[in-house]
Design an enzyme around this catalytic site. Structure first.
Site, short mmCIF file in Angstrom:
data_model
loop_
_atom_site.label_atom_id
_atom_site.label_comp_id
_atom_site.label_asym_id
_atom_site.label_seq_id
_atom_site.Cartn_x
_atom_site.Cartn_y
_atom_site.Cartn_z
N HIS A 137 -1.84 -1.98 1.80
CA HIS A 137 -3.19 -2.43 2.73
C HIS A 137 -2.71 -2.29 4.02
O HIS A 137 -1.77 -3.23 4.47
CB HIS A 137 -3.75 -3.66 2.26
N ASP A 139 -3.74 -2.61 7.86
CA ASP A 139 -4.43 -3.30 8.76
C ASP A 139 -4.43 -2.38 10.16
O ASP A 139 -3.21 -2.55 10.95
CB ASP A 139 -4.58 -4.85 9.23
N ASP A 251 -9.95 -6.30 1.32
CA ASP A 251 -10.00 -7.10 2.36
C ASP A 251 -11.12 -7.72 3.02
O ASP A 251 -11.08 -8.46 3.73
CB ASP A 251 -8.82 -6.80 3.10
N ASP A 388 -0.19 -6.31 1.66
CA ASP A 388 -0.45 -5.87 3.18
C ASP A 388 1.11 -5.14 3.43
O ASP A 388 2.19 -5.80 3.09
CB ASP A 388 -0.60 -6.85 3.95
N HIS A 531 -11.80 -4.75 9.71
CA HIS A 531 -12.23 -5.99 9.34
C HIS A 531 -11.34 -7.27 9.94
O HIS A 531 -11.53 -8.32 9.50
CB HIS A 531 -12.03 -6.33 7.82
#
Length: 1150
Positions: A137, A139, A251, A388, A531
């Site tokens: 994941h 970000d 998420d 993550d 997000h």
């Protein structure tokens, strides 16, 4: 009070002009008097005659009393909102919330669940099929900026992926964020690109969802959600030749039902979600409802159904994905092997898999797999494997893939275990499930439930509700929407200018390179939908990085709009020359830095007339007040033909960087910097209107406003400006009212805040009182932060140290009341114009809480509407979701996202709060609506950010307040008559009038057409650009009217965006995407003689003749993101859309 008698209409006018003064123009009166003694705005009869005659000069008043929006006039279009014949869903989230106890009992090893048991022989007949899905994941900004994450981690993950996936064809990996992937792609060799295409082609690597980011689903607006999806999908198709099939959202902090609609219309067949309230997860797990067909509330025929998998446990990390016991699952996260940088908090480390321990290890893991599979209806199991920024080093790839492969080999070689385990992608899992069920992807598996509703608000444990981020960093939430409006406007104007230039053979002189500015703005707006971006939940330095990107794109988009407008308004197109060093038009405002409010441009007047070009980004003609700052009060405004236009001169108090809240310390109220002239102008749909400003010393050319300043006993020197009379009253005012031909709004003399609204022709005032409130945070260890709202009880009244200064401005075109408090400056404006603008109150709050500690500022409206515990909030500006105030839940659980609007209603009235930026909203008592304006929190809330919210800015929040009455004519339709019985049938107690409408068990509600259009006016302001040349007369300019017919007013042109050229992605191709949305609306709200010309057409639209002076060369209906053609391109250019549907067309204009 009966309306004042009106003069007979002049010949050729389609309706009565506004009333003459005195009477029912904008006026001020003490609220205690029955209007016997009216203080009118127009001081002398000459002004009244002037304003009346100027009105007559308008080409026509936008008002047709013969058509109105009550049920009888749109009989077919009104049937939709009354509910269809569709089957009711098995799971309706509003009903689920009413049923659940939310008791948070200890479930043992699965803390928020229950003990899971099984019989060992359950899989004898049908073995368990396990798909372990490795993922990372990433970000695009959170603790680090997007670029820093890319250089430190993401590029290494993707580089290792190419290397390690090729070592064994059984390995699988999924990726979702195209923002990162495209940046990496730009930096890798042709050989590596070819390897990636091979991995995608043979099914080892799957691109899931395929959006630019994994967007927040609470604060994001549907324009931006779709735009980032198109941007990602177009990139994938062009560079890898792949179309995503499955959605992956592990998420986002709660899930909106808009997302399944967008994915379904993009041709995806399955989706996965993770962050859902732990009590909902437990309930769905216990009833095997974690997989369902997700259907839209309005859908009559299951055409919006998409298969959805909900993950059952606390998190998407490895300890919470293999099964119910995190202590065991953590032992199978081989990145945590002893000697590494992270370990297992449960104190039992993983062990490398060897021949000696594989039997015992595999058996332990299989037990977890079996327990997890008991929560689902099929014998196919999904087990994500990642976290993550995982897999950034080759050693981690080896540790995970080699150890798991040993386990799989062992399990698969033991038939008595009845299990088949392997690495898989998300679509591998869905495909196996569909195959097992004997259906093709996209169909409903037999025996699986249908669900409708959404998954807000989210709590991950205890009473920790993630409802703070609906408001966190409102400055950037507002900037996001400003950029979005500019992007849409720039896309449409660029597309039209380019089509006209190509048709005239002038595209060689047109700045085609503006396309790369559009492209860059799409990427920056898309990035901000992430997000941790629009949510306000990133580190301070990361928020600044986002802000810089947003401002950079906003500046560029103003350039694109100016260049397009320049070409389109030139009378002689051959005279067009693009000079980047000397733009033909100047921008309406500027922002010195990413965290400053806009400063409006002042137009300097001289002997020569100054020309203005006004852009209306709406697809409907509008009659609007256009504000312009000028350097002289001696100003006259004319149309391009030289006809005088109604205009009002008023003071512009302070500037965006020097307004009254900053001035308290200096001990005087800043005088106006320059006059503002507000012009009433008719603006063509999606068009450009040319206006002239003349310096004029004729005193009657422009109508002046007057100002009353109430100092409430405070000793504040006031600087006056001669042009606008200012009357200073040292003491407190009596209560007073403003009114126009539609509304009367009354205010408290002491606070300057709104107290009531009365609609014209009605005896009864509607109490609508506003007040500011302050929430504190808890004294216990868990406190509010960027994500969480953990208040210390109910809000307390805001108590500033000084009484407010109240300023009342009165004028013929608008009047306003501004109240200056220590931390908030609030303005309520009433427009006196025919049409939409005059039917609601314009409300804005300039908030500055930088000296607060652990406080949140709220604005509450209290009314006598009997709404009980029901209220309505929008999802992503796309649809309305009915809500209920749940007394069994803590206060913070009852807040919801409000990207565009919220309303309360009863049998008589509906009050809608429209917003220009996403904020958190609730109704904590009958007749109430409250919104959180800003939050300043001094600590982290333990969700990984490691910071509080201490970087508050001076923020302007903008709203419209619309009061509507229910039409009595609609009672016969049974719209409300079935309410009580249906509600009881759905497990709702005997609720009264405010209850969500329920048709066929589907809670469903829609704004009225007037409400939709009010929202558009608020969110798509007209842009005013002055011709830059001051010293010489400009070339001949002509207004630009792109549409040859009026669009039905339930149609919205969501976008008209040029597509990329095949070879050079910095240039446009000959094709564009036209995206249309047909809005669903409620006809049961009275809208007679509203002064806006509104017709609908049962969803039919003739696109072929829509654009004046352009031909529609081709029209191909496609899936939402243009990846799939729908049907064959036909010669017919007539289309039809059902209500609520969004449709994309690939078109060629020229």
């Amino acid at each position: 009070m009966p309306p004042a008698p009106r003069p007979a209409p002049a010949p050729g006018l389609s309706s009565a002009p506004p009333p003459l003064c005195p009477g029912a123009g904008l006026s001020l009166r003490p609220s205690g008097m029955k209007l016997k003694k009216q203080v009118t705005v127009c001081g002398a009869a000459i002004f009244c005659v002037a304003v009346f005659s100027l009105y007559l000069m308008l080409d026509r008043v936008q008002h047709d009393p013969t058509r109105h929006q009550s049920g009888g006039n749109f009989p077919r279009d009104c049937q939709f909102a009354l509910g269809g014949k569709g089957q009711s869903p098995d799971l309706q989230m509003l009903a689920v919330y009413s049923l659940l106890p939310f008791d948070n009992q200890d479930g043992g090893v699965w803390k928020q669940g229950f003990d899971i048991t099984y019989e060992p022989n359950e899989w004898d007949a049908e073995p368990l099929q396990v798909f372990v899905v490795p993922h990372s994941h990433n970000d695009p900004g959170w603790i680090k900026t997007f670029d820093k994450y890319y250089y430190d981690q993401t590029q290494h993950i993707l580089n290792s992926m190419v290397l390690k996936m090729q070592e064994d064809p059984r390995r699988r990996f999924i990726w979702s964020e195209i923002s990162f992937f495209s940046k990496w792609w730009d930096n890798i060799s042709a050989q590596k690109r070819a390897a990636v295409r091979r991995l995608v082609g043979n099914g080892q690597l799957e691109m899931v969802t395929g959006g630019w980011v994994m967007p927040d689903e609470a604060n994001s607006h549907y324009f931006a959600m779709i735009d980032q999806l198109i941007e990602g999908h177009q990139w994938l198709e062009k560079n890898i030749g792949v179309t995503p099939r499955s959605g992956w959202a592990v998420d986002p902090f709660g899930h909106s039902s808009t997302m399944p609609y967008l994915l379904k219309r993009s041709n995806l067949t399955g989706m996965l979600i993770q962050r859902v309230h732990y009590a909902i997860k437990k309930h769905f797990a216990a009833t095997q409802n974690l997989e369902f067909m997700w259907r839209q509330t309005w859908d009559p025929d299951a055409s919006t159904d998409i298969f959805c998998h909900m993950m059952p446990f606390y998190s998407y990390d490895v300890p919470h994905t293999c099964g119910p016991d995190p202590k065991i699952c953590c032992q199978f996260d081989f990145k945590r092997l002893p000697g590494g940088r992270i370990n297992c908090p449960w104190k039992v480390p993983p062990r490398a898999i060897t021949d000696a321990n594989v039997a015992e290890r595999a058996q332990l893991l299989l037990d977890q797999y079996r327990k997890k599979s008991k929560l689902y209806r099929s014998k196919v199991l999904l087990v994500p494997l990642g976290d993550d920024f995982r897999y950034d080093k080759p050693q981690e790839w080896d540790a995970q893939f080699l150890n798991y492969q040993r386990i799989f080999d062992f399990l698969n070689s033991r038939p008595n275990l009845h299990v088949q385990a392997q690495f898989g992608t998300l679509s591998d899992y869905f495909d196996a499930l569909y195959k097992k069920m004997g259906i093709v992807p996209g169909m409903k598996p037999p025996g699986f439930p249908v669900l409708s509703g959404d998954f807000f608000s989210y709590a991950d444990r205890e009473d920790h509700y993630w409802t703070g981020y609906y408001t966190s960093r409102p400055f950037y939430k507002s900037l996001d929407r400003v950029l979005e409006a500019h992007l849409r406007g720039a896309e449409i104007l660029y597309s039209l200018a380019l089509a006209h230039a190509r048709r005239a053979g002038a595209d060689g002189r047109y700045p085609l390179s503006d396309y790369s500015l559009l492209s860059n703005a799409r990427h920056n707006l898309g990035l901000f939908q992430h997000h941790d971006a629009i949510t306000g939940t990133a580190k301070e330095a990361v928020a600044v990085d986002y802000g810089v990107r947003l401002l950079h794109s906003l500046t560029n988009l103003k350039r694109v709009i100016i260049n397009a407008a320049h070409y389109l308004v030139l009378g002689d197109k051959d005279a067009y020359r693009h000079d980047p060093a000397a733009p033909f038009l100047s921008t309406d405002d500027t922002r010195p830095s990413q965290d400053s409010l806009p400063e409006r441009t002042v137009v300097k007047l001289d002997t020569l007339p100054r020309f203005l070009v006004v852009f209306n980004p709406l697809e409907q003609e509008r009659l609007s007040i256009v504000p312009v700052l000028v350097d002289s009060p001696h100003v006259r405004v004319l149309s391009e033909e030289g006809q005088p236009l109604p205009s009002q001169l008023s003071a512009h108090w302070g500037s965006a960087t020097d307004v009254v809240p900053d001035v308290y310390q200096r001990g005087w109220l800043r005088s106006p910097c320059c006059p503002q002239v507000s012009v009433l102008a008719r603006l063509p749909a999606l068009g450009l209107r040319v206006l002239q400003l003349h310096k004029s010393f004729n005193g009657h050319a422009t109508l002046k406003s007057s100002v009353r300043l109430y100092l409430h006993g405070r000793d504040l020197p006031v600087r006056k400006q001669e042009a606008v009379p200012v009357h200073v009253f040292p003491a407190t005012a009596d209560d007073f009212c403003l009114e126009n031909q539609h509304l009367q709004a009354c205010f408290s003399g002491h606070s300057g805040l709104l107290q009531s609204i009365r609609r014209a022709g009605e005896e009864r005032e509607q109490r609508v009182s506003s007040e500011f409130l302050v929430y504190g945070t808890r004294t216990s260890k868990d406190k509010s932060g960027a994500y969480l709202f953990l208040p210390d009880g109910e809000a307390k009244p805001y108590a500033p140290k000084d009484p407010p200064v109240v300023r009342v401005t009165e004028g013929p075109l608008f009047s306003e009341v501004t109240s200056y408090y220590q931390h908030v400056q609030t303005m309520v404006r009433l427009y006196n114009v025919p049409g939409v603008e005059g039917l609601s109150l314009d409300v804005s709050c300039l908030v500055d809480i930088r000296d607060h500690i652990n406080k949140e500022l709220a604005l509450r409206f209290s009314t006598d509407i009997e709404s009980d515990d029901a209220f309505f909030t929008d999802l992503n500006g796309f649809q309305i979701q009915p809500r209920r105030y749940q007394r069994k839940l803590p206060l913070q659980a009852n807040f919801y996202p409000m990207p565009a609007m919220a309303y309360i209603q009863d049998m008589q009235s509906r009050l809608t709060l429209h917003t220009a930026q996403a904020l958190g909203v609730s109704s904590l008592g009958s007749g109430q609506l409250e919104v959180i304006l800003d939050r300043r929190l001094m600590q982290d809330d333990n969700r990984g950010l490691g910071q509080g919210l201490k970087d508050n800015k001076r923020t302007c929040n903008r709203f419209r307040l619309l009061l509507e009455r229910r039409a009595t004519a609609n009672k016969s339709s049974g719209f409300f008559s079935k309410l009580a019985s249906m509600f009881k049938a759905f497990g709702f107690p005997g609720s009264r009038t405010g209850s969500p409408e329920v048709q066929d068990g589907r809670p469903i509600s829609f704004p009225s057409l007037l409400s939709h259009i009010t929202s558009m006016h608020l969110n798509a302001e007209a842009l005013v650009m002055a011709v830059a040349q001051e010293k010489m007369a400009p070339p001949a300019l002509r207004s630009f009217m792109p549409l040859s017919t009026t669009l039905p007013c339930d149609f919205h042109i969501l976008n008209l965006r040029m597509l990329q050229a095949e070879q050079d992605d910095s240039l446009p191709s000959a094709e564009a995407a036209l995206i249309l949305h047909r809005k669903g609306f409620d006809c049961s709200l009275e809208a007679k003689n509203l002064g806006f010309n509104c017709t609908t057409s049962q969803g039919k639209l003739a696109l072929g003749s829509l654009f004046q002076g352009l031909e529609l060369g081709s029209l191909q209906p496609t899936s939402l993101t243009l990846m799939y053609p729908l049907g064959t391109a036909s010669n017919s250019t007539n289309i039809r859309l059902d209500p609520m549907e969004i449709a994309t067309f690939r078109i060629r204009l020229g």
